[in-house]
Design a protein around this motif. Sequence first.
Motif: not given
Length: 281
Positions: A123, A135, A143, A165
């Motif tokens: 992330y 993503s 993501i 996502e």
Amino acid sequence: MADPKILHRIDFASVMHPDDKKTLSWLEGLRVPYKTNMEFLRAIATHPTDHNLKEWYNIFKAGLEYYTFKDFLRTTTSKYREAYSEVENQGEGVNITSESLPQMYDMLEKCCQVLGIENIPSYSTDWEYAPFHYSSGENHRRIVMMSGSADLFTDAEMSFVLGHELGHMACGHKPYHMLLETFYMPFINDAAFKAWASIVKLPLMEWYRSSDYTADRVGLLCCQDINAALSTMVKKAGLPRKCYGSIDIDSFIDQARQFDENFVSRIDKAIKVLSVRSAEF
């Protein structure tokens, strides 16, 4: 916001939009030949007149081994698109972890828990002050949340977009997304590749929107708040920030209904398809 209920054993195939499911099933049924019987090659080289063309073809076909199209993409476009994205995101963005940005990471963990997703993707955030997110990757999933999203979305809306996502990942969209994204990478200059890409680009862009419908369904399962899902869409459509306190969801739904009901001629439909597809890119 109230914590969403944890959902157990989601059948993501049952959540998919029908057009998405149909196209994905077709894509996953494609096979790409990659290996044939070497004895065949030696035989045709040394005894080319032993069989007619049809017999040679049948011998050749019987010896073929195939990739699935998805496996083919994993070893080609997906592999290089993932590598490109990882370098880009590590070099430009900020990794979101339990140490660096615990509040944002905690929300991702909770979304994965709600949807029953065990492998939490990487992330990160990047600078763009807009309600935008995406993503990438299949083996190395990530993501990316634009910095504006963290400010402009409420917690419930963030759960919706994170679920969106995660839905792309859970439903197997990413290899085909990465194929489409490859067509826009700056170092793709091969003329033959561009000619081939121009043929498959529009059908893939048509499917891309269907895959987004599926991802929105997963996002709704994640946030479990229809108003949050709809307000997210209004913000992404371009609502000025100073109007966030007075979002009129009913007017937005009515606009969407009019979009479907009006512009029904063939040329209108073609323009709608092209404009909606190009808006993704």
